[in-house]
Scaffold this active site. Structure first.
Site: not given
Ligand code: IMP
Ligand code: MG
Length: 179
Positions: A42, A98-99, A102, A151, A164
């Site tokens: 998401k 993509e967000d 990593d 993070f 979000r």
């Protein structure tokens, strides 16, 4: 929610400026091509919703949802498809949106998976790149921002499915994910 945040990393305005730039690049690079934009659910939905409106050429839009086994802050590289594409990508140019990249394990899997479906090309557009924790080589074709090894939440990115809906990108307090 604000109490959980260490600081703002990127404001909505900074993000929008970059999104406009990325949209312009993509529009130029894919002119006259059959572009399928694949959003990864998401986390990428907020970025994708803004980015697609800055792409000035016709696109097909589709989504995939994947879950990578592991903890909530670290992926294991074992990826499971929760929702697959609805349209065929055979012979088409695919852009994965993509967000964040990593470890790179999720995208490595996705690129290989989509290539095996005979896509003409498979490229990657990510809003954030966190290179400090990369364990596998992925080549990112369009990148918004390189970020430090902390993070990040907001603008689609989550911690345990929260945060979000924050309009900008924030660093989560360490005690939230380590405590
Ligand atoms: P990778 O397979 O380790 O590259 O993991 C990519 C996925 O991990 C992303 O799609 C995010 O869901 C999640 N992720 C990694 N770092 C962060 C972060 O800083 N904030 C939120 N999600 C993250
Ligand atoms: Mg995610």
């Amino acid at each position: 929610m604000k109490n959980d945040l260490e600081r703002c990393l990127l404001s909505r305005e900074q993000i929008m400026e970059k999104v406009r730039y990325l949209g312009e690049q993509i529009s130029n690079d894919y002119k006259g091509k059959d572009l399928v934009v694949v959003g990864i659910l998401k986390g990428a939905i907020v970025f994708l919703a803004d980015l697609m409106r800055e792409i000035k050429i016709p696109i097909y839009l589709d989504f995939m949802a994947v879950s990578s086994y592991g903890s909530s802050t670290k992926s294991s590289g074992v990826v499971r498809i929760l929702k697959d594409l609805e349209i065929s990508i055979e012979g088409k140019d695919v852009l994965i949106v993509e967000d964040i990249v990593d470890s790179g394990l999720t995208l490595k899997y996705l690129v290989e998976n989509l290539r095996s479906r005979k896509a003409k090309s498979v490229k990657i557009c990510t809003l954030l790149d966190k290179p400090a924790r990369r364990t596998t080589k992925v080549s990112i074709d369009y990148n918004g921002f390189v970020i430090p090894d902390e993070f990040a939440v907001g603008y689609g990115l989550d911690y345990k499915n929260k945060y979000r809906n924050l309009p900008g990108i924030y660093i989560l307090k360490e005690k939230i994910y380590k405590g």
